[in-house]
Scaffold this active site. Structure first.
Site, PDB file in Angstrom:
ATOM      1  N   HIS A  25       0.991  -1.279  -0.080  1.00  0.00           N
ATOM      2  CA  HIS A  25      -0.078   0.028   0.042  1.00  0.00           C
ATOM      3  C   HIS A  25       0.869   1.123   0.032  1.00  0.00           C
ATOM      4  O   HIS A  25       0.578   2.258  -0.852  1.00  0.00           O
ATOM      5  CB  HIS A  25      -0.881   0.066   1.038  1.00  0.00           C
ATOM      6  CG  HIS A  25      -1.987  -1.213   1.217  1.00  0.00           C
ATOM      7  ND1 HIS A  25      -3.225  -0.922   0.867  1.00  0.00           N
ATOM      8  CD2 HIS A  25      -1.912  -2.372   1.391  1.00  0.00           C
ATOM      9  CE1 HIS A  25      -3.950  -2.150   0.995  1.00  0.00           C
ATOM     10  NE2 HIS A  25      -2.931  -3.081   1.309  1.00  0.00           N
ATOM     11  N   ASP A 124      -6.215   5.842   2.360  1.00  0.00           N
ATOM     12  CA  ASP A 124      -6.187   4.380   1.850  1.00  0.00           C
ATOM     13  C   ASP A 124      -7.788   3.890   2.061  1.00  0.00           C
ATOM     14  O   ASP A 124      -8.307   4.184   3.077  1.00  0.00           O
ATOM     15  CB  ASP A 124      -5.450   3.296   2.706  1.00  0.00           C
ATOM     16  CG  ASP A 124      -5.253   1.749   2.124  1.00  0.00           C
ATOM     17  OD1 ASP A 124      -4.372   1.767   1.206  1.00  0.00           O
ATOM     18  OD2 ASP A 124      -6.151   1.173   1.976  1.00  0.00           O
ATOM     19  N   ALA A 362      14.506  -8.343  -4.078  1.00  0.00           N
ATOM     20  CA  ALA A 362      14.936  -7.902  -5.461  1.00  0.00           C
ATOM     21  C   ALA A 362      14.324  -6.676  -5.748  1.00  0.00           C
ATOM     22  O   ALA A 362      13.433  -6.240  -5.321  1.00  0.00           O
ATOM     23  CB  ALA A 362      14.511  -8.947  -6.307  1.00  0.00           C
ATOM     24  N   GLN A 364      12.581  -5.295  -7.836  1.00  0.00           N
ATOM     25  CA  GLN A 364      11.407  -5.970  -8.605  1.00  0.00           C
ATOM     26  C   GLN A 364      11.206  -5.457 -10.243  1.00  0.00           C
ATOM     27  O   GLN A 364      11.071  -5.915 -11.121  1.00  0.00           O
ATOM     28  CB  GLN A 364      10.116  -6.234  -7.997  1.00  0.00           C
ATOM     29  CG  GLN A 364       9.255  -7.081  -8.840  1.00  0.00           C
ATOM     30  CD  GLN A 364       8.211  -7.530  -7.948  1.00  0.00           C
ATOM     31  OE1 GLN A 364       8.747  -8.538  -7.137  1.00  0.00           O
ATOM     32  NE2 GLN A 364       6.798  -7.213  -8.416  1.00  0.00           N
ATOM     33  N   TRP A 382      -1.472  -7.024  -6.292  1.00  0.00           N
ATOM     34  CA  TRP A 382      -1.914  -6.208  -7.226  1.00  0.00           C
ATOM     35  C   TRP A 382      -0.666  -5.294  -7.829  1.00  0.00           C
ATOM     36  O   TRP A 382      -0.539  -5.056  -8.990  1.00  0.00           O
ATOM     37  CB  TRP A 382      -2.885  -5.243  -6.816  1.00  0.00           C
ATOM     38  CG  TRP A 382      -3.935  -4.405  -8.114  1.00  0.00           C
ATOM     39  CD1 TRP A 382      -3.794  -3.124  -8.064  1.00  0.00           C
ATOM     40  CD2 TRP A 382      -4.302  -4.883  -9.331  1.00  0.00           C
ATOM     41  NE1 TRP A 382      -4.434  -2.736  -9.312  1.00  0.00           N
ATOM     42  CE2 TRP A 382      -4.653  -3.729 -10.064  1.00  0.00           C
ATOM     43  CE3 TRP A 382      -4.449  -6.041  -9.555  1.00  0.00           C
ATOM     44  CZ2 TRP A 382      -5.321  -3.981 -11.112  1.00  0.00           C
ATOM     45  CZ3 TRP A 382      -4.997  -6.427 -10.944  1.00  0.00           C
ATOM     46  CH2 TRP A 382      -5.366  -5.422 -11.667  1.00  0.00           C
ATOM     47  N   ASN A 383       0.324  -4.871  -6.997  1.00  0.00           N
ATOM     48  CA  ASN A 383       1.244  -4.281  -7.474  1.00  0.00           C
ATOM     49  C   ASN A 383       2.352  -5.121  -8.369  1.00  0.00           C
ATOM     50  O   ASN A 383       2.734  -4.693  -9.423  1.00  0.00           O
ATOM     51  CB  ASN A 383       2.409  -3.766  -6.419  1.00  0.00           C
ATOM     52  CG  ASN A 383       1.433  -2.698  -5.686  1.00  0.00           C
ATOM     53  OD1 ASN A 383       1.177  -1.792  -5.918  1.00  0.00           O
ATOM     54  ND2 ASN A 383       1.415  -2.964  -4.285  1.00  0.00           N
ATOM     55  N   SER A 384       2.514  -6.303  -8.011  1.00  0.00           N
ATOM     56  CA  SER A 384       3.224  -7.173  -8.812  1.00  0.00           C
ATOM     57  C   SER A 384       2.680  -7.543 -10.108  1.00  0.00           C
ATOM     58  O   SER A 384       3.304  -7.532 -10.974  1.00  0.00           O
ATOM     59  CB  SER A 384       3.684  -8.571  -8.210  1.00  0.00           C
ATOM     60  OG  SER A 384       4.105  -8.371  -6.745  1.00  0.00           O
ATOM     61  N   ASP A 403      -6.640  -9.984  -2.246  1.00  0.00           N
ATOM     62  CA  ASP A 403      -7.182  -9.927  -3.695  1.00  0.00           C
ATOM     63  C   ASP A 403      -6.453 -10.751  -4.917  1.00  0.00           C
ATOM     64  O   ASP A 403      -7.067 -10.891  -5.988  1.00  0.00           O
ATOM     65  CB  ASP A 403      -7.005  -8.635  -4.261  1.00  0.00           C
ATOM     66  CG  ASP A 403      -5.454  -7.804  -4.065  1.00  0.00           C
ATOM     67  OD1 ASP A 403      -4.978  -8.634  -3.486  1.00  0.00           O
ATOM     68  OD2 ASP A 403      -5.267  -7.003  -4.782  1.00  0.00           O
TER      69      ASP A 403
HETATM   70  C1  UDX Z   1      -0.466  -7.370  -0.667  1.00  0.00           C
HETATM   71  C2  UDX Z   1      -1.944  -7.548  -1.774  1.00  0.00           C
HETATM   72  O1  UDX Z   1      -1.786  -8.707  -2.250  1.00  0.00           O
HETATM   73  C3  UDX Z   1      -1.920  -6.674  -2.633  1.00  0.00           C
HETATM   74  O2  UDX Z   1      -2.695  -6.933  -3.747  1.00  0.00           O
HETATM   75  C4  UDX Z   1      -2.384  -5.619  -1.993  1.00  0.00           C
HETATM   76  O3  UDX Z   1      -2.861  -4.430  -2.809  1.00  0.00           O
HETATM   77  C5  UDX Z   1      -1.606  -4.949  -0.901  1.00  0.00           C
HETATM   78  O4  UDX Z   1      -1.212  -6.101  -0.217  1.00  0.00           O
HETATM   79  P1  UDX Z   1       1.845  -7.644  -1.244  1.00  0.00           P
HETATM   80  O5  UDX Z   1       2.005  -8.986  -0.742  1.00  0.00           O
HETATM   81  O6  UDX Z   1       3.047  -6.524  -0.914  1.00  0.00           O
HETATM   82  O7  UDX Z   1       0.637  -6.877  -1.240  1.00  0.00           O
HETATM   83  O8  UDX Z   1       1.971  -7.732  -2.857  1.00  0.00           O
HETATM   84  P2  UDX Z   1       2.241  -6.439  -4.036  1.00  0.00           P
HETATM   85  O9  UDX Z   1       0.902  -6.030  -3.907  1.00  0.00           O
HETATM   86  O10 UDX Z   1       2.652  -7.354  -5.172  1.00  0.00           O
HETATM   87  O11 UDX Z   1       3.367  -5.436  -3.594  1.00  0.00           O
HETATM   88  C6  UDX Z   1       4.596  -5.970  -3.363  1.00  0.00           C
HETATM   89  C7  UDX Z   1       5.698  -4.890  -3.880  1.00  0.00           C
HETATM   90  O12 UDX Z   1       6.823  -5.049  -3.238  1.00  0.00           O
HETATM   91  C8  UDX Z   1       5.714  -4.771  -5.277  1.00  0.00           C
HETATM   92  O13 UDX Z   1       5.658  -3.264  -5.640  1.00  0.00           O
HETATM   93  C9  UDX Z   1       7.075  -5.439  -5.638  1.00  0.00           C
HETATM   94  O14 UDX Z   1       7.624  -4.574  -6.688  1.00  0.00           O
HETATM   95  C10 UDX Z   1       8.041  -5.083  -4.401  1.00  0.00           C
HETATM   96  N1  UDX Z   1       8.909  -6.017  -4.237  1.00  0.00           N
HETATM   97  C11 UDX Z   1       8.678  -7.500  -4.153  1.00  0.00           C
HETATM   98  C12 UDX Z   1      10.199  -5.785  -4.448  1.00  0.00           C
HETATM   99  O15 UDX Z   1      10.446  -4.547  -4.766  1.00  0.00           O
HETATM  100  N2  UDX Z   1      11.277  -6.914  -4.057  1.00  0.00           N
HETATM  101  C13 UDX Z   1      10.865  -7.906  -3.950  1.00  0.00           C
HETATM  102  O16 UDX Z   1      11.809  -8.746  -4.083  1.00  0.00           O
HETATM  103  C14 UDX Z   1       9.433  -8.395  -3.917  1.00  0.00           C
END
Ligand code: UDX
Length: 487
Positions: A25, A124, A362, A364, A382-384, A403
């Site tokens: 978030h 949020d 990483a 990412q 969602w970010n990934s 989600d």
């Molecule tokens: C969770 C939910 O699943 C997500 O959909 C919701 O909106 C927020 O909470 P999370 O598990 O953190 O989120 O996943 P994600 O939304 O994909 O965010 C992870 C973030 O960390 C991404 O922006 C990704 O680029 C970053 N990341 C992840 C890194 O920079 N390095 C890594 O090794 C892993």
């Protein structure tokens, strides 16, 4: 006349932006904040003490935001002691009783003492209490949904699903049954694609009730911002607009920020890093040595954990596939007895030297945009998901919670840019899916992912839907704050 009056407003709008204190978030909300700073707003970014400490420790955040004279970080408590481990199911378990009352009180204090006064709050969507505080102090409020619009819409529809008798789910044989009461998703949403708390037999479940409450409350705000593009989620955005007339689809935000920063400062401009973990950039040097589209990137975000057994299945599947891999295993994310989790990671690292590379965290976005990457094995946070879409990388989906189950369904059957491995963790299936995406059906997936990337990237370019929607949002906030000033 109106224009003349507005130009006499001597200061830019002051927006207070308040994320949920979780990595997925915070990073999206920082991107939104920077976009509003570029538009010339005064910004107060309200972070928790705990997360701010980590952001400052692992990133160039303070220096980065110095270039926006009106940008300020303020910190408040998230309601937990600083040394609380914040791991496992801590968040939803502690939110209502422990975190919410303290955060609510702190928000009120910040707003009352703010100078210049805050003209608009962007909070949020999960922070429903911010709506009560905004009403109390008479400040307009916009909610920002960092999760997917599809899931937001499913959360909203849960009372209707229950009312129609489609929940609870009756055992495992029922999991492929279609849910027909979520408008716009009648043809593809199955029981197994619902958020995991819907798998409980208890339709009075407290977590389910909390999430439905926050979703419905967020639609009572002055407007809703969503991190998506019309081209990605058009049909669902139309449904959400039947409940809230002002919905701004301005995403993918990280891509929109890149567009606007590049337009303003050129390609070489340094982009913000906003992670809560120390990034291991050595994997980029390893990727530099690999052929184009030959490596699958494997990462499950910032919250999900897995058992020792699951990690081993996953690892064997990767090892037996025809592909090299870059695997992220966050510290303490493998659950095993007495340090077994950490031991297994060390052991796998040693054994995979010539086939894979393992890091704790990483960079990412850089990884997904590296030419050596041909696929992303993801939990579909969602970010990934959006980062993969923008980079044109096909996905293998292994959703865990929130989600993610809905997102993986959309990725696999609506967008058709990946395969869904939901509810399974078996090395043979891992191997088959990796070979499908990276070898046997490589061109098919690469083509659909690159077409999706093209329309998505167009949406954040000048004249694109998300670009124009952000301009409208900026203008509407100016009007809101001007009206507040002249009240
Ligand atoms: C969770 C939910 O699943 C997500 O959909 C919701 O909106 C927020 O909470 P999370 O598990 O953190 O989120 O996943 P994600 O939304 O994909 O965010 C992870 C973030 O960390 C991404 O922006 C990704 O680029 C970053 N990341 C992840 C890194 O920079 N390095 C890594 O090794 C892993």
């Amino acid at each position: 006349m109106e224009e003349q009056d507005r130009s006499s407003q001597s200061r830019p709008p002051h927006v207070l932006i308040f994320p949920l204190p979780l990595q997925g978030h915070i990073n999206t909300t920082i991107n939104l904040a920077e976009l509003l700073a570029i538009a010339g707003f005064k910004l107060t970014f309200l972070n928790s003490h705990h997360n701010h400490k980590r952001l400052v420790k692992f990133n160039n955040i303070a220096a980065h935001f110095e270039r926006y004279p009106g940008f300020e970080f303020k910190t408040i408590t998230d309601g937990l002691p600083l040394d609380h481990p914040r791991s496992g199911n801590w968040f939803l378990d502690m939110f209502e009783d422990t975190m919410e009352p303290k955060m609510k009180q702190s928000l009120r204090e910040v707003l009352v003492n703010s100078s210049p006064p805050v003209d608009c709050i962007i909070a949020d969507w999960f922070l429903g209490f911010a709506l009560d505080v905004a009403k109390e102090v008479g400040i307009p409020i916009i909610f920002f949904c960092t999760s997917s619009p599809c899931c937001f819409w499913v959360y909203y529809s849960i009372p209707d699903i229950i009312q129609a008798g489609e929940l609870p789910i009756n055992g495992s044989e029922d999991m492929d049954r279609l849910i027909t009461t979520v408008p716009g998703m009648e043809t593809y949403l199955r029981c197994r694609d619902l958020p995991t708390f819907c798998r409980k037999l208890d339709i009075e479940d407290s977590i389910m009730k909390l999430i439905v409450k926050q979703t419905r409350k967020s639609l009572q705000a002055d407007a809703l911002i969503l991190n998506t593009a019309e081209e990605l989620d058009g049909p669902i955005l139309s449904q959400i607009r039947t409940k809230c007339s002002r919905v701004y689809a301005v995403g993918p935000l990280h891509a929109q920020l890149n567009t606007r920063l590049n337009a303003k400062h050129g390609e070489s401009y340094d982009h913000i890093s906003n992670t809560l973990w120390e990034v291991d950039k050595s994997c980029i040097f390893w990727l530099n040595k690999q052929p184009n589209r030959s490596v699958i990137y494997v990462s499950f975000g910032s919250i999900a954990s897995m058992s020792r057994e699951q990690l081993v299945e996953l690892w064997y599947g990767l090892l037996n596939s025809k592909t090299k891999f870059l695997l992220v295993v966050r510290p303490n994310s493998v659950i095993g007895k007495d340090g077994e989790g950490e031991d297994v990671v060390m052991e796998l690292m040693e054994k995979s030297k010539d086939r894979g590379y393992i890091v704790n965290w990483a960079p990412q976005e850089a990884v997904l945009n590296h030419p050596a990457i041909g696929g992303f094995f993801t939990h579909n946070g969602w970010n990934s998901t959006l980062e993969s879409v923008v980079a044109g990388v096909p996905m293998i989906c292994w959703p865990q919670f929130a989600d993610q189950h809905v997102n993986s369904r959309v990725v696999s059957v609506v967008w058709k840019i990946g395969l869904d491995m939901k509810d399974v963790c078996d090395s043979k299936i891992v191997e088959k899916m990796v070979n499908d995406v990276m070898v046997d059906r490589k061109e098919e997936f690469a083509k659909s992912a690159s077409e999706m990337a093209k329309v998505t990237n167009q949406s954040v370019n000048v004249g694109g839907s998300s670009y124009s929607n952000l301009d409208c949002l900026v203008e509407d906030i100016r009007i809101m704050s001007w009206k507040k000033l002249t009240k």
